[in-house]
Design a protein around this motif. Structure first.
Motif, PDB file in Angstrom:
ATOM      1  N   ASN A  54       0.840  -1.185   0.000  1.00  0.00           N
ATOM      2  CA  ASN A  54       0.000   0.000   0.000  1.00  0.00           C
ATOM      3  C   ASN A  54       0.881   1.242   0.000  1.00  0.00           C
ATOM      4  O   ASN A  54       2.113   1.139  -0.027  1.00  0.00           O
ATOM      5  CB  ASN A  54      -0.920   0.008   1.230  1.00  0.00           C
ATOM      6  N   GLU A  68       2.292  -2.509  -8.220  1.00  0.00           N
ATOM      7  CA  GLU A  68       0.902  -2.129  -8.001  1.00  0.00           C
ATOM      8  C   GLU A  68       0.289  -1.513  -9.258  1.00  0.00           C
ATOM      9  O   GLU A  68       0.930  -0.717  -9.935  1.00  0.00           O
ATOM     10  CB  GLU A  68       0.796  -1.154  -6.829  1.00  0.00           C
ATOM     11  N   ASN A  72      -4.114   3.616  -4.701  1.00  0.00           N
ATOM     12  CA  ASN A  72      -4.391   3.172  -3.340  1.00  0.00           C
ATOM     13  C   ASN A  72      -4.469   4.376  -2.409  1.00  0.00           C
ATOM     14  O   ASN A  72      -3.639   5.278  -2.464  1.00  0.00           O
ATOM     15  CB  ASN A  72      -3.307   2.207  -2.855  1.00  0.00           C
ATOM     16  N   ASP A 334      -7.868   0.793   3.942  1.00  0.00           N
ATOM     17  CA  ASP A 334      -7.164   0.903   2.658  1.00  0.00           C
ATOM     18  C   ASP A 334      -8.178   0.720   1.549  1.00  0.00           C
ATOM     19  O   ASP A 334      -8.993  -0.210   1.580  1.00  0.00           O
ATOM     20  CB  ASP A 334      -6.085  -0.175   2.541  1.00  0.00           C
ATOM     21  N   ASP A 336      -8.390   0.312  -2.629  1.00  0.00           N
ATOM     22  CA  ASP A 336      -7.772   0.134  -3.941  1.00  0.00           C
ATOM     23  C   ASP A 336      -8.830   0.419  -4.990  1.00  0.00           C
ATOM     24  O   ASP A 336      -9.824  -0.326  -5.106  1.00  0.00           O
ATOM     25  CB  ASP A 336      -7.236  -1.287  -4.105  1.00  0.00           C
TER      26      ASP A 336
END
Length: 353
Positions: A54, A68, A72, A334, A336
């Protein structure tokens, strides 16, 4: 490679001789106490026992975010309470963090900020605001690298201080190693610059003057992998070793269990040699619980245009007993944006025409 390692070692020995080692208790963990994942050791130099990256991953290794694909957003809060009444004017402390990760075509950008307000006698971190910005890139299918720039501002009622530094890191995805799958090794060198030196604190050794924190030229290395992978459960183990300028030895052990890739339990234990020698320790493991789920947002054209109408969220909670008398209760979230693309591209060699 041998010359490079020798140079690092020689520089470390020179810096070791230059000053004593006496940071405040928790000073090495200044950026690693502000979310359930960090408290439980799930945010390690290898991305945790079960890999996850993250925006706040850059605090331990700026290379972790290189793969990634999605934007995020992360936020965390930790409530601190000290049961020590005799030495503390205040028994309550607070910590918060926020971060953002944005993938670009050539690199991954991450930005991170936290606030630390811990005025306790047991872990005299005081008040500070800390910032990091990092870039990471996937060099090969197995190797990723990254670099950070960091800065901070710390204050007490009698003094003020600032920090300005850089971090570098790398991650190597080994693959399968015997019975271990998703085996990873990682390494980083943190705090290359000016750290907090003027804002006086109570050090690990209470009878001596405290030294800079987090420690200049902190080496981290670790390994992690999955030891069990079934349709129902997945178990991972990870180990980190931290050597702050060759003056201390810190061992972090993390174990994670995931059920149906939705519910996670993370347990961590830390052994800080200098803190144990000076009686500043508590060997009760920390624990965190994380739940991951997808959600839909309808009737929002902006989210639809960016492919974010369906996204994933992880909510978490954790607890750690710090130095016997300080209790840390943490919560985090978190997000995404969008769904991960796990399908390889389909290539048509010949059509029907």
């Amino acid at each position: 490679m041998k010359k490079l390692l020798f140079t690092f070692f020689a520089a470390g020995m020179l810096l070791t001789a230059a000053y004593s080692y006496n940071p405040p208790a928790g000073g090495e963990d200044l950026n690693q106490l502000v979310s359930p994942a960090n408290l439980s050791g799930a945010n390690s130099v290898t991305g945790g026992a079960l890999f996850n990256a993250n925006a706040d991953s850059i605090i331990v290794n700026p290379a972790l975010t290189a793969r990634e694909q999605r934007v995020n957003l992360t936020a965390g809060y930790t409530f601190l309470y000290s049961t020590e009444k005799d030495y503390n004017d205040k028994q309550i402390g607070n910590m918060f963090q926020t971060g953002i990760l944005i993938p670009f075509k050539r690199f991954i950008f991450s930005g991170y900020m936290n606030g630390i307000f811990a005025p306790f006698y047991e872990m005299h971190l005081g008040d500070s605001l800390n910032f990091k910005a990092g870039l990471s890139k996937e060099i090969t299918d197995q190797l990723s690298v990254g670099i950070n720039a960091g800065a901070g501002y710390a204050w007490t009622s009698w003094d003020k201080d600032w920090s300005l530094y850089a971090d570098v890191g790398a991650l190597y995805n080994w693959g399968n190693l015997g019975p271990i799958s998703d085996f990873r090794i990682g390494a980083s060198v943190l705090n290359l610059g000016k750290m907090y030196t003027k804002a006086e604190r109570i050090g690990i050794d209470e009878d001596d003057k405290n030294t800079q924190f987090p420690t200049l030229v902190t080496f981290k290395a670790g390994a992690a992998g999955t030891v069990l992978d079934t349709d129902i459960a997945k178990i991972g183990l990870g180990v980190d070793v931290t050597v702050p300028c060759f003056q201390n030895f810190i061992l972090d052990v993390n174990a994670q269990v995931a059920f149906k890739k939705a519910f996670y339990i993370s347990v961590g234990e830390k052994f800080n040699m200098q803190e144990i020698i000076n009686g500043k320790y508590n060997l009760i493991p920390s624990v965190a619980f994380l739940y991951k789920f997808s959600f839909d947002v309808k009737n929002n054209q902006y989210l639809e245009d960016n492919g974010w109408s369906q996204s994933e969220m992880t909510v978490s909670a954790g607890y750690k007993n710090l130095y016997k008398t300080v209790h840390a209760v943490s919560a985090g979230v978190d997000i995404d944006l969008g769904m991960a693309d796990n399908e390889p591209p389909k290539i048509t060699v010949w059509d029907n025409e």
